[in-house]
Motif scaffolding. Structure first.
Motif, PDB file in Angstrom:
ATOM      1  N   TYR A 145       0.886  -1.149   0.105  1.00 41.38           N
ATOM      2  CA  TYR A 145       0.113   0.116   0.038  1.00 41.38           C
ATOM      3  C   TYR A 145       0.907   1.395   0.000  1.00 41.38           C
ATOM      4  O   TYR A 145       2.023   1.115   0.379  1.00 41.38           O
ATOM      5  CB  TYR A 145      -0.850   0.068   1.161  1.00 41.38           C
ATOM      6  CG  TYR A 145      -2.221  -0.817   1.337  1.00 41.38           C
ATOM      7  CD1 TYR A 145      -2.237  -1.813   0.414  1.00 41.38           C
ATOM      8  CD2 TYR A 145      -3.089  -0.655   2.080  1.00 41.38           C
ATOM      9  CE1 TYR A 145      -3.349  -2.809   0.827  1.00 41.38           C
ATOM     10  CE2 TYR A 145      -4.139  -1.158   2.118  1.00 41.38           C
ATOM     11  CZ  TYR A 145      -4.383  -2.517   1.412  1.00 41.38           C
ATOM     12  OH  TYR A 145      -5.507  -3.024   1.560  1.00 41.38           O
ATOM     13  N   TYR A 174       0.418   5.953  -0.084  1.00 39.38           N
ATOM     14  CA  TYR A 174      -0.292   7.287  -0.255  1.00 39.38           C
ATOM     15  C   TYR A 174       0.326   8.067  -1.581  1.00 39.38           C
ATOM     16  O   TYR A 174       1.481   8.413  -1.073  1.00 39.38           O
ATOM     17  CB  TYR A 174      -0.403   7.916   1.074  1.00 39.38           C
ATOM     18  CG  TYR A 174      -1.125   9.393   0.752  1.00 39.38           C
ATOM     19  CD1 TYR A 174      -2.750   9.336   0.674  1.00 39.38           C
ATOM     20  CD2 TYR A 174      -0.452  10.356   0.356  1.00 39.38           C
ATOM     21  CE1 TYR A 174      -3.355  10.313   0.249  1.00 39.38           C
ATOM     22  CE2 TYR A 174      -1.126  11.635   0.280  1.00 39.38           C
ATOM     23  CZ  TYR A 174      -2.650  11.831   0.103  1.00 39.38           C
ATOM     24  OH  TYR A 174      -3.335  12.825   0.017  1.00 39.38           O
ATOM     25  N   ILE A 204      -5.983   5.808  -1.234  1.00 40.65           N
ATOM     26  CA  ILE A 204      -4.781   4.758  -1.084  1.00 40.65           C
ATOM     27  C   ILE A 204      -4.543   4.037  -2.447  1.00 40.65           C
ATOM     28  O   ILE A 204      -5.541   3.655  -2.967  1.00 40.65           O
ATOM     29  CB  ILE A 204      -4.934   3.740   0.035  1.00 40.65           C
ATOM     30  CG1 ILE A 204      -4.713   4.610   1.416  1.00 40.65           C
ATOM     31  CG2 ILE A 204      -3.863   2.455   0.067  1.00 40.65           C
ATOM     32  CD1 ILE A 204      -3.403   5.268   1.590  1.00 40.65           C
TER      33      ILE A 204
END
Length: 405
Positions: free
Chosen positions: A125, A127, A290
């Motif tokens: 993951y 941002y 995300i």
């Protein structure tokens, strides 16, 4: 492009924390004046980053002994359709401008993905500071952040509940326990340990408050994290375990109607909240939040909890990955005694072929975009009759992710 011989690849340690911090400050344009206004000192910033070196894998390129580019990988866990997946949280991808265009970031990302694979982190993951940049590296959007603004006159009417709300310290154990149960119930959510909670609170603990709704049996069923400033109630996060918890928390929010002119907050469920209000003409905006990418197709597929599968179901996924060569090829997905088996093969049955890139595979498996949507918009190359069995395999729940790192 490969960095030239003047660049040396190295894992950073505690002795590099000052250079690490200087690069972050430069890249994100944090000046000494900004630190003074925020109340942070450079020393405090360095100390705040100390846990990163203790918990994560930090490495970079050095040019003539000076740090030029860096990347950080947090080993984390996420709930994917009820199964806990090891996840690599990617952050701190920064390069001094005089060294850009030399392939430093791309090389770091590739090494980072290799490291994740070696550590068994099957999904990553991040941002994004640039969605196009990370799409080129194989990441894709998997969740949204919805911002809402509610006028005081639009706040929901009080719903009858038998419990009550108590304001508590933001670090109260009931907050952590509530989120733990919530995360286990919500696909995509981060499993928060001590480090993840530190990251959650890193920059905003001074003004934040918390309130917990307790049932008449004193069982915590929901919480809200918020602060009030300039006649506005700002909500960082709302979670609840059932309808009673939801009503109890919103009763508490609505009780501020005489103190505030509006309520602003964020919703990460993927579902707009306007329908749930008597006056649904609230302002809601949506933006991508995300991004994720599958690190190892074979390992991810064999861990993934497919829905409604049977031993007769089979697919051949022809995957294209611009960074991870181990993901390029054809993967035969089938089931034995109800368990998924994924094998990389040379030969395949054309009638069961699904061709796509790693980004599309990720957003499809995470449920952010459905197979039919991806097919209709040209992201998925597959015979139409395979869409229905493919739809049945993947749960329709969209990911919830409210954290930032």
């Amino acid at each position: 492009m490969t960095p030239d011989k003047n660049f040396v690849f190295k894992k950073l340690d505690q002795g590099d924390i000052e250079e690490f911090n200087d690069l972050l400050r430069y890249a994100f344009q944090v000046t000494s004046a900004d630190l003074r206004v925020s109340g942070w000192s450079n020393k405090e910033i360095q100390q705040s980053k100390q846990p990163i070196f203790d918990f994560s894998y930090v490495f970079g390129w050095f040019y003539k002994g000076k740090l030029a580019s860096q990347i950080v990988i947090y080993p984390m866990e996420v709930n994917i359709q009820g199964t806990i997946f090891p996840m690599g949280g990617l952050t701190g991808v920064t390069t001094y401008p005089e060294y850009t265009g030399r392939g430093l970031s791309h090389a770091l990302i590739k090494r980072g993905l290799q490291y994740m694979r070696e550590q068994g982190l099957t999904i990553s993951y991040l941002y994004p500071y640039s969605i196009p940049f990370y799409r080129k590296q194989g990441w894709e959007i998997i969740s949204n952040q919805m911002k809402f603004t509610i006028k005081d006159t639009q706040l929901p009417r009080k719903r009858p509940v038998e419990g009550m709300v108590q304001r508590v310290d933001i670090h109260h154990e009931d907050i952590k326990n509530l989120y733990k149960y919530f995360a286990m119930q919500h696909h995509g959510a981060l499993i928060r340990g001590d480090f993840e909670w530190e990251e959650y609170w890193r920059w905003d603990t001074d003004d934040m408050m918390a309130a917990v709704y307790y049932s008449k049996e004193n069982k915590p069923l929901g919480y809200v994290i918020y602060y009030v400033e300039n006649d506005i109630m700002h909500i960082k996060e709302i979670i609840h375990l059932n309808q009673e918890g939801k009503f109890g928390i919103w009763n508490f929010i609505s009780a501020h109607y005489s103190m505030v002119n509006e309520v602003r907050g964020y919703n990460y469920t993927g579902d707009p909240i306007a329908f749930q209000f008597d006056d649904s003409e609230i302002l809601e905006t949506i933006q991508p939040y995300i991004m994720a990418r599958i690190v190892d197709v074979k390992e991810f597929m064999e861990l993934y909890p497919f829905q409604g599968q049977d031993d007769n179901a089979r697919f051949y996924f022809k995957v294209h990955d611009p960074v991870c060569e181990w993901n390029n090829g054809i993967f035969h997905l089938h089931f034995e005694d109800g368990e998924p088996v994924c094998e990389q093969v040379q030969e395949y049955e054309e009638s069961y072929l699904v061709e796509l890139n790693i980004s599309t595979l990720t957003t499809m498996m995470m449920g952010y975009k459905r197979p039919t949507y991806l097919y209709d918009n040209g992201y998925l190359n597959v015979d139409y009759y395979l869409l229905r069995p493919l739809e049945r395999l993947i749960d329709a729940e969209e990911p919830y992710f409210s954290d930032y790192f």
